[in-house]
Motif scaffolding. Structure first.
Motif, PDB file in Angstrom:
ATOM      1  N   ARG A  37       0.828  -1.212   0.000  1.00 15.32           N
ATOM      2  CA  ARG A  37       0.000   0.000   0.000  1.00 15.32           C
ATOM      3  C   ARG A  37       0.862   1.263   0.000  1.00 15.32           C
ATOM      4  NH1 ARG A  37      -3.413  -3.315   3.621  1.00 15.32           N
ATOM      5  NH2 ARG A  37      -5.297  -3.829   2.433  1.00 15.32           N
ATOM      6  N   GLU A  42      -1.008   4.440  -1.141  1.00 14.47           N
ATOM      7  CA  GLU A  42      -2.290   4.335  -0.411  1.00 14.47           C
ATOM      8  C   GLU A  42      -2.019   4.493   1.081  1.00 14.47           C
ATOM      9  OE1 GLU A  42      -3.707   0.501  -1.572  1.00 14.47           O
ATOM     10  OE2 GLU A  42      -3.728   1.001  -3.715  1.00 14.47           O
ATOM     11  N   ALA A  45      -4.962   4.019   3.764  1.00 10.32           N
ATOM     12  CA  ALA A  45      -5.349   2.605   3.815  1.00 10.32           C
ATOM     13  C   ALA A  45      -4.274   1.781   4.518  1.00 10.32           C
ATOM     14  CB  ALA A  45      -5.585   2.080   2.402  1.00 10.32           C
TER      15      ALA A  45
END
Length: 483
Positions: A37, A42, A45
């Motif tokens: 991630r 990300e 997240a």
């Protein structure tokens, strides 16, 4: 060994097997997804699972907290990141108060399991970076007093690095000696305890086994990162030294020159570092320092090798399992091959993966001895049970001993696990450039000739911190301005 002891060992092995195949999400699974991630950018997240896991205190809480803190830091959640880093530091302080090896688990002979059963230590670079990231966060919010405190603490952790590593290794060795001697004596008797000690020394000194370990893990049992042989440039972080020095210089604090001198000593080939030290007596005007954290630091993966039975002559045909599990260090790819600011090439300031390799080597010197000890003591117990079964006159006792022998081997194989934990969001390397502030304040940062970020800096001097964990990740940027 009595029949009821054998039955207990069989039940223990069965329980371990059930736990192993239950499909639980492992630490490695979480770290792997987290890295993925981050590499994709990300960030919010990436924080979710470590944050959830950190709320359930166990031996991994410090690791989850550090992972959550840095993901939130990259996501721009500066206040939450600082709070998480504060929690992480409280856990590190607890590790300093009481050895992780003395308060780990309530299991008898805990050291005979594996290092994963002990709390994550959070030593070395973890402590330096945790304070650095707090300092940068505070400074980006304009809280220079708090930033100054955190830079000071990062510098202190750097000074304490050798002491902390020596303390960790000594505490591990002390617990190992106690647990291994008691375990070998209880399970195999006085003779097994003595034979195990001799076999451990033989294994550590064996040249062929030494080469096997070196080939598999890149670590020489005798010479890799002996603490007394390390030089400051092997383990000190020039990124911390330089950023701390520039912050002090721009904030008008004392001591800037000393930190910049340290950075120049650690990174003498970097022209920006050399110039900053040479001109540290003059207050800059409208200058911009850009730091880029590129990629992710090396990861650890579990790897098993067998201990040659030739090193354990008394065990012979009675041994059912003699494997060792240790972590291998694997490098991660860079986010970019080159960086530039306004067309000016940046220069490498720090190789964090090199610092991680030194810490890995230091850890492995102790870990290899611990794994050899665990394996040989287990082998001795298997041999003692096999010999006893061979000489047993009663068939029920013989079969109970054989069952126990296999149970010990099975349990040994199941519990033999490498400690692959490490803070996975530290960078692979750090780049530096110093440029004049453009008239419009727009600082263009590029990677491999492609635009990555355009940062607007106000009048005055500025420090810009850019993080790009992977080629696909959007750059995370923090700006510190000194009007």
């Amino acid at each position: 060994m009595r029949a009821e002891s054998a039955s207990s060992a069989v039940r223990l092995a069965a329980a371990a097997l059930l736990a192993a195949v239950a499909g639980c999400r492992t630490v490695d699974d979480v770290i792997c997804d987290y890295r993925g991630r981050l590499a994709r950018g990300e960030y919010a997240a990436a924080a979710a699972e470590p944050t959830e896991l950190a709320a359930k205190p166990n031996e991994d809480t410090l690791l989850w907290t550090l992972m959550s803190a840095q993901a939130r830091n990259l996501a721009g959640e500066t206040d939450r990141a600082i709070a998480d880093f504060d929690v992480a530091e409280d856990l590190m302080i607890e590790n300093d108060r009481t050895s992780v090896f003395s308060r780990s688990v309530d299991t008898a002979y805990a050291m005979m399991l594996n290092d994963r059963y002990f709390p994550y230590d959070g030593g070395g670079q973890d402590r330096i970076f945790a304070c650095m990231y707090k300092a940068i966060g505070y400074a980006s919010k304009g809280d220079m007093a708090a930033a100054r405190t955190e830079f000071n603490r990062a510098a202190q952790h750097q000074e304490n690095w050798l002491y902390e590593r020596r303390k960790y290794l000594a505490e591990a060795d002390e617990r190992l000696q106690k647990d291994s001697a008691a375990y070998a004596k209880e399970k195999g008797g006085e003779e097994n305890s003595g034979q195990s000690n001799v076999a451990i020394q033989n294994a550590v000194k064996d040249g062929s086994f030494r080469e096997t370990v070196k080939e598999a893990f890149g670590v020489d049992i005798f010479s890799s990162s002996t603490l007394d042989d390390l030089k400051p440039e092997d383990y000190q972080n020039p990124y911390m030294s330089h950023a701390c020095g520039v912050f002090r210089l721009l904030a008008g604090d004392g001591g800037a020159r000393e930190h910049l001198r340290d950075a120049e000593r650690l990174r003498p080939a970097n022209t920006f570092v050399k110039n900053d030290f040479a001109t540290s007596g003059v207050k800059p005007r409208n200058q911009v320092w850009v730091y880029v954290e590129d990629g992710l630091c090396p990861r650890r993966e579990a790897w098993r090798i067998d201990l040659p039975l030739l090193l354990i002559p008394y065990a012979g045909r009675y041994v059912k399992y003699a494997g060792l599990a240790l972590p291998r260090l694997l490098e991660m790819p860079a986010a970019a091959m080159s960086w530039s600011v306004g067309g000016m090439p940046m220069e490498e300031l720090a190789s964090v993966e090199a610092l991680a390799k030194v810490e890995y080597d230091v850890y492995m010197r102790g870990a290899i001895r611990r794994e050899i000890t665990r394996t040989i003591v287990d082998v001795g117990v298997q041999a003692a049970l096999g010999i006893a079964a061979e000489h047993a006159s009663d068939n029920r006792a013989k079969y109970a001993l054989i069952a126990s022998q296999y149970a010990v081997a099975a349990y040994s194989a199941l519990r033999r696990g490498a400690d692959t934990r490490s803070w996975p969001s530290l960078p692979k390397r750090v780049f530096l450039a110093r440029v004049d502030r453009p008239k419009d304040g727009r600082v263009a940062i590029s990677a491999d000739g492609m635009p990555v970020a355009e940062v607007i800096v106000p009048e005055g001097n500025s420090m810009v911190f850019v993080t790009k964990p992977g080629p696909l990740a959007a750059a995370s940027v923090k700006v510190v301005n000194f009007p």
